[in-house]
Scaffold this active site. Structure first.
Site, PDB file in Angstrom:
ATOM      1  N   GLU A 112      69.801 -22.412  49.133  1.00 47.64           N
ATOM      2  CA  GLU A 112      70.532 -21.277  49.769  1.00 47.64           C
ATOM      3  C   GLU A 112      72.391 -22.027  49.680  1.00 47.64           C
ATOM      4  OE1 GLU A 112      71.104 -20.837  55.126  1.00 47.64           O
ATOM      5  OE2 GLU A 112      68.974 -20.883  53.780  1.00 47.64           O
ATOM      6  N   ASP A 114      75.276 -22.143  52.329  1.00 48.29           N
ATOM      7  CA  ASP A 114      75.953 -21.866  53.390  1.00 48.29           C
ATOM      8  C   ASP A 114      77.785 -21.649  53.713  1.00 48.29           C
ATOM      9  OD1 ASP A 114      73.572 -21.168  54.126  1.00 48.29           O
ATOM     10  OD2 ASP A 114      73.352 -22.906  55.193  1.00 48.29           O
ATOM     11  N   GLU A 116      79.699 -21.504  57.558  1.00 49.15           N
ATOM     12  CA  GLU A 116      79.541 -21.238  58.861  1.00 49.15           C
ATOM     13  C   GLU A 116      80.851 -22.025  59.281  1.00 49.15           C
ATOM     14  OE1 GLU A 116      74.176 -22.091  59.239  1.00 49.15           O
ATOM     15  OE2 GLU A 116      75.393 -24.223  58.471  1.00 49.15           O
TER      16      GLU A 116
END
Length: 311
Positions: A112, A114, A116
């Site tokens: 993953e 990310d 954010e």
């Protein structure tokens, strides 16, 4: 005759210049992946809280209120390549909220990448947190401020993933690089097809000042806007196996007439000198938190941080 020869020479030079210009456009197109921004419906679909996803054609909005957040997902999964979206984050007091843009595979040993975006109180900067999961293990957070207000206009956020590195970019400026160091025994994300996702949700237990500042629902709904959807990667049909996808998405594949993928070209194997300087500038001026420098959390420095800290 002299004038005719001169005119002919000028014409030939003009034709040559025109050919060189066209050639340069072709080269630039291939280097950039030749991707044009596409509408949301071509690449993505709403994945949850459909009544909180507002599709306006060239622009999409995700809404968070007391009832729900919302999210969308790519229709296909990809192995390597580059994905970009332009986002304008929720304005005003967005403390407690998170807008995420990320790539992820599936399963307990998933990979993953990310982005954010952590909401904040009015007047305080919105922070961007990046994280990387490899084989199901994350805890590789970095936080940065931005050199602009991401709630006032659209800015592009990109993830470039190839077999040599993962690069997080903001308006094409690299803010983080995770380099393949498998030869040193450090795991690197590969051989798992990943989808592209985005969502907005309430995370006031941790998002703003470690959860000390809660979401003020009087400011709801919180709306993040999107446009300029781009995915240029090796598409992996769900009907094919992981091994088949790995073979098909390798640069030595014979698929496509024996041509490799642009992201596997040596020029994309490491940052350019200019990009390296940009990354140094970001780290010097906008880095708020780096897990590699958190000795309280990691008394023993994570293996991938050793060389990073040395540099």
């Amino acid at each position: 005759m002299v004038e005719e020869a001169s005119s002919l020479q000028s014409l030939q030079m003009a034709i040559l210049s025109s050919k060189l210009f066209v050639l340069s456009l072709i080269v630039l197109s291939s280097v950039a992946g030749g991707v044009q921004s596409r509408n949301f419906d071509e690449l993505f679909q709403a994945s949850w809280a459909l009544d909180h996803v507002i599709n306006e054609g060239e622009q999409l909005k995700l809404k968070l209120d007391t009832y729900s957040g919302a999210g969308f997902a790519s229709k296909s999964k990809y192995m390597y390549g580059k994905t970009t979206v332009q986002i304008k984050l929720a304005e005003g007091d967005s403390a407690g909220t998170v807008t995420a843009f990320y790539m992820s595979s599936e399963g307990p040993n998933h990979h993953e990448f990310d982005f954010e975006f952590l909401g904040n109180t009015s007047g305080e900067p919105v922070l961007v947190q990046t994280n990387i999961y490899v084989n199901g293990v994350g805890n590789r957070e970095q936080r940065n401020s931005l050199w602009f207000d991401p709630t006032k206009d659209f800015h592009s956020y990109s993830i470039l993933w190839n077999k040599r590195q993962v690069i997080f970019m903001v308006d094409e400026t690299p803010i983080r690089v995770y380099t393949n160091r498998e030869k040193q025994g450090i795991p690197f994300p590969k051989e798992q097809a990943m989808g592209v996702y985005s969502s907005i949700w309430n995370a006031d237990d941790w998002a703003t000042q470690g959860g000390r500042v809660k979401t003020d629902w009087s400011h709801a709904p919180f709306v993040s806007s999107y446009r300029g959807f781009e995915i240029d990667g090796c598409e992996c049909p769900s009907s094919t196996t992981m091994d088949e996808n790995t073979r098909r998405c390798s640069s030595s594949s014979s698929v496509g007439g024996g041509k490799g993928f642009w992201w596997d070209e040596p020029v994309f194997g490491e940052l350019s000198v200019h990009q390296s300087h940009q990354l140094m500038w970001v780290r010097a001026n906008h880095m708020i938190y780096d897990y590699c420098a958190d000795s309280g959390r990691f008394p023993v420095l994570p293996q991938e941080c050793v060389r990073h800290q040395h540099h």
